[in-house]
Write a protein that holds these residues in place. Structure first.
Motif, mmCIF file in Angstrom:
data_model
loop_
_atom_site.group_PDB
_atom_site.id
_atom_site.type_symbol
_atom_site.label_atom_id
_atom_site.label_comp_id
_atom_site.label_asym_id
_atom_site.label_seq_id
_atom_site.Cartn_x
_atom_site.Cartn_y
_atom_site.Cartn_z
ATOM 1 N N MET A 1 41.153 44.175 43.690
ATOM 2 C CA MET A 1 40.791 43.728 45.048
ATOM 3 C C MET A 1 41.589 42.469 45.421
ATOM 4 O O MET A 1 42.157 42.401 46.518
ATOM 5 N N PHE A 2 41.633 41.491 44.511
ATOM 6 C CA PHE A 2 42.390 40.262 44.814
ATOM 7 C C PHE A 2 43.825 40.610 45.183
ATOM 8 O O PHE A 2 44.397 40.036 46.097
ATOM 9 N N GLU A 3 44.398 41.562 44.460
ATOM 10 C CA GLU A 3 45.781 41.967 44.684
ATOM 11 C C GLU A 3 45.935 42.639 46.051
ATOM 12 O O GLU A 3 46.781 42.286 46.856
ATOM 13 N N LEU A 4 45.052 43.630 46.309
ATOM 14 C CA LEU A 4 45.179 44.432 47.546
ATOM 15 C C LEU A 4 44.749 43.666 48.805
ATOM 16 O O LEU A 4 45.150 44.009 49.910
ATOM 17 N N ALA A 5 43.927 42.639 48.614
ATOM 18 C CA ALA A 5 43.427 41.893 49.782
ATOM 19 C C ALA A 5 44.465 40.898 50.318
ATOM 20 O O ALA A 5 44.295 40.358 51.405
ATOM 21 N N LYS A 6 45.524 40.671 49.549
ATOM 22 C CA LYS A 6 46.541 39.672 49.958
ATOM 23 C C LYS A 6 47.219 40.052 51.257
ATOM 24 O O LYS A 6 47.445 41.238 51.511
ATOM 25 N N CYS B 1 37.214 47.057 43.859
ATOM 26 C CA CYS B 1 36.099 46.437 44.587
ATOM 27 C C CYS B 1 36.577 46.051 45.977
ATOM 28 O O CYS B 1 37.772 45.809 46.187
ATOM 29 N N VAL B 2 35.633 45.951 46.888
ATOM 30 C CA VAL B 2 35.936 45.439 48.228
ATOM 31 C C VAL B 2 34.761 44.579 48.683
ATOM 32 O O VAL B 2 33.670 44.669 48.122
ATOM 33 N N THR B 3 35.001 43.755 49.696
ATOM 34 C CA THR B 3 33.886 43.077 50.367
ATOM 35 C C THR B 3 34.003 43.426 51.848
ATOM 36 O O THR B 3 34.990 44.064 52.272
ATOM 37 N N SER B 4 33.043 42.926 52.629
ATOM 38 C CA SER B 4 33.077 43.243 54.059
ATOM 39 C C SER B 4 34.321 42.656 54.720
ATOM 40 O O SER B 4 34.735 43.113 55.772
ATOM 41 N N SER B 5 34.928 41.634 54.101
ATOM 42 C CA SER B 5 36.096 40.990 54.737
ATOM 43 C C SER B 5 37.383 41.780 54.537
ATOM 44 O O SER B 5 38.363 41.536 55.233
ATOM 45 N N ASN B 6 37.395 42.692 53.567
ATOM 46 C CA ASN B 6 38.673 43.362 53.271
ATOM 47 C C ASN B 6 38.573 44.874 53.069
ATOM 48 O O ASN B 6 39.566 45.509 52.708
ATOM 49 N N ALA B 7 37.377 45.465 53.268
ATOM 50 C CA ALA B 7 37.184 46.892 52.939
ATOM 51 C C ALA B 7 38.177 47.786 53.687
ATOM 52 O O ALA B 7 38.835 48.641 53.073
ATOM 53 N N PHE B 8 38.311 47.577 55.000
ATOM 54 C CA PHE B 8 39.193 48.459 55.769
ATOM 55 C C PHE B 8 40.635 48.309 55.284
ATOM 56 O O PHE B 8 41.323 49.309 55.035
ATOM 57 N N LYS B 9 41.068 47.083 55.123
ATOM 58 C CA LYS B 9 42.448 46.809 54.712
ATOM 59 C C LYS B 9 42.757 47.475 53.360
ATOM 60 O O LYS B 9 43.785 48.129 53.194
ATOM 61 N N ASP C 1 28.973 22.506 47.132
ATOM 62 C CA ASP C 1 30.374 22.073 47.194
ATOM 63 C C ASP C 1 31.158 22.987 48.114
ATOM 64 O O ASP C 1 32.195 22.611 48.640
ATOM 65 N N TYR C 2 30.643 24.194 48.264
ATOM 66 C CA TYR C 2 31.381 25.158 49.059
ATOM 67 C C TYR C 2 30.410 26.237 49.518
ATOM 68 O O TYR C 2 29.588 26.706 48.738
ATOM 69 N N ALA C 3 30.501 26.625 50.788
ATOM 70 C CA ALA C 3 29.667 27.724 51.305
ATOM 71 C C ALA C 3 30.584 28.724 51.975
ATOM 72 O O ALA C 3 31.482 28.335 52.731
ATOM 73 N N SER C 4 30.377 29.998 51.709
ATOM 74 C CA SER C 4 31.256 30.996 52.332
ATOM 75 C C SER C 4 30.696 32.408 52.178
ATOM 76 O O SER C 4 29.529 32.588 51.838
ATOM 77 N N ASP C 5 31.596 33.392 52.414
ATOM 78 C CA ASP C 5 31.197 34.796 52.240
ATOM 79 C C ASP C 5 31.429 35.212 50.786
ATOM 80 O O ASP C 5 31.931 34.430 49.973
ATOM 81 N N SER C 6 31.088 36.453 50.468
ATOM 82 C CA SER C 6 31.106 36.826 49.054
ATOM 83 C C SER C 6 32.529 36.917 48.482
ATOM 84 O O SER C 6 32.736 36.658 47.305
ATOM 85 N N TYR C 7 33.511 37.241 49.319
ATOM 86 C CA TYR C 7 34.887 37.294 48.811
ATOM 87 C C TYR C 7 35.386 35.896 48.450
ATOM 88 O O TYR C 7 35.890 35.650 47.351
ATOM 89 N N ASP C 8 35.196 34.997 49.366
ATOM 90 C CA ASP C 8 35.643 33.621 49.167
ATOM 91 C C ASP C 8 34.929 32.954 48.003
ATOM 92 O O ASP C 8 35.527 32.159 47.277
ATOM 93 N N LEU C 9 33.651 33.269 47.829
ATOM 94 C CA LEU C 9 32.901 32.676 46.716
ATOM 95 C C LEU C 9 33.480 33.144 45.382
ATOM 96 O O LEU C 9 33.560 32.366 44.426
ATOM 97 N N ALA C 10 33.922 34.406 45.329
ATOM 98 C CA ALA C 10 34.536 34.921 44.090
ATOM 99 C C ALA C 10 35.846 34.175 43.816
ATOM 100 O O ALA C 10 36.130 33.783 42.683
ATOM 101 N N LEU C 11 36.632 33.949 44.869
ATOM 102 C CA LEU C 11 37.894 33.218 44.694
ATOM 103 C C LEU C 11 37.630 31.793 44.218
ATOM 104 O O LEU C 11 38.304 31.291 43.316
ATOM 105 N N LYS C 12 36.633 31.159 44.831
ATOM 106 C CA LYS C 12 36.336 29.772 44.464
ATOM 107 C C LYS C 12 35.810 29.701 43.028
ATOM 108 O O LYS C 12 36.164 28.797 42.281
#
Ligand code: 13P
Ligand code: SF4
Length: 331
Positions: free
Chosen positions: A326-331, A149-157, A59-70
């Protein structure tokens, strides 16, 4: 519908099957589609899980951050995670009411296995004021002793938003080195103390692949995942999560790319961005490749206890906090 999918895949020359195998896959797909309806189930797939799953039943394919959100937002009664165990555990953490199924319980991750609770306690002992920032590729037990927590999409931020200068980063030492280099280059004062290992796939990417590619295609852009070694990242044109790599190639005016991440992503890019050319050393994650249509059908039809993700209440409560942060800080 399914014929269209197979035609699309076949025309790219990536997914060749004989008629017998194709019929078997079509039957499996139909069975899975029915089971999904019956069970109000969704299938979330990581990009590395393979195009056979992504273009048929996911139903959905993505990276690990997006999969957690979904996993958090889909509201499904059953979630099948066509990925690896830490992704399924994360889905269970953010969606505790759902029944989360992992098609193959052996789909681990060398990063998740490279760190244990004692190692984190040891690092905290040596650096009592440093928070623990944990890459998503870890077990629930490790998340439970982490601050963010972080993923590769948001670690630096996220690291950049944190006020602390000294931070314990686990478990990817190569990603920690790459992040440290980025902070140094940008003149931002941060000291990452790393605890853990490396991805058994990404650590094998070498600059020799880049040198050959640049000789062959002088205009080529090199796109790398931040789990790759330092020298590879230094010689790349872009580094980011799997989703970010796709987005970069989509937006780039360039036509030639070398992709330094697991081969599954590259196969998908060849299908999605057929006007562009992609090359890769094609390294495979053996854990991701344990996923198959057959195992997805089986886990939906009659899951064994070991395929149903369960997390102790106490661990869940503790492990959810760094994910929510992470969800909070990644916004
Ligand atoms: P992404 O979050 O970039 O999809 O990475 C997950 C992973 O396991 C990379 O090896
Ligand atoms: Fe883990 Fe590496 Fe496989 Fe990603 S590619 S799941 S980090 S072993």
């Amino acid at each position: 519908m399914h014929n269209q999918i197979f035609n699309k895949i076949n025309s790219s020359g990536l997914f060749e099957k004989d008629e017998l195998e194709l019929n078997k896959s079509r039957d499996l797909i139909s069975e899975i589609v029915e089971l999904k309806k019956e069970l109000n189930a969704v299938i979330l797939a990581h990009f590395y899980a393979g195009e056979e799953i992504i273009y048929s039943v996911a139903d959905y394919a993505s990276d690990s951050y997006d999969l957690a959100l979904k996993a958090r937002d889909f509201g499904a009664e059953t979630i099948v995670l066509a990925g690896v165990k830490f992704m399924a555990e994360t889905a269970k953490l953010v969606s505790p009411e759902a029944r989360v199924l992992l098609p193959d319980i052996n789909s681990g991750c060398s990063l998740a296995e490279s760190v244990n609770v004692e190692m984190i306690a040891g690092a905290r002992g040596k650096h009592p004021n440093a928070p623990v920032v944990t890459y998503m590729n870890t077990s629930a037990e490790i998340k439970a002793v982490s601050d963010v927590c972080v993923t590769s999409s948001n670690a630096f931020k996220i690291l950049n938003k944190m006020s602390e200068k000294e931070i314990i980063f686990t478990p990817d030492r190569l990603m920690a080195i790459n992040l440290q280099n980025e902070f140094n280059e940008k003149g931002i004062e941060k000291k990452l103390i790393y605890v853990g290992g490396a991805c058994e796939v990404h650590e094998k990417f070498e600059t020799k692949y880049i040198h050959t590619a640049r000789k062959q295609y002088p205009d080529i852009e090199i796109l790398s995942h931040p789990e790759c070694p330092e020298q590879v990242i230094c010689e790349s044109d872009f580094s980011g999560s799997t989703s970010q790599i796709i987005d970069y190639a989509k937006k780039s005016k360039n036509k030639h790319f070398m992709v330094m991440t697991e081969c599954g992503l590259v196969n998908q890019m060849k299908i999605e961005l057929s006007d562009k050319k992609f090359i890769t050393p094609c390294l495979i994650c053996p854990h991701m490749k344990l996923n198959s249509l057959e195992k997805i059908r089986d886990v939906l039809k009659s899951p064994r206890a070991e395929n149903i993700i369960e997390i102790d209440d106490e661990i869940r409560e503790l492990a959810l906090k760094p994910i929510e942060r992470m969800f909070e800080l990644a916004k």
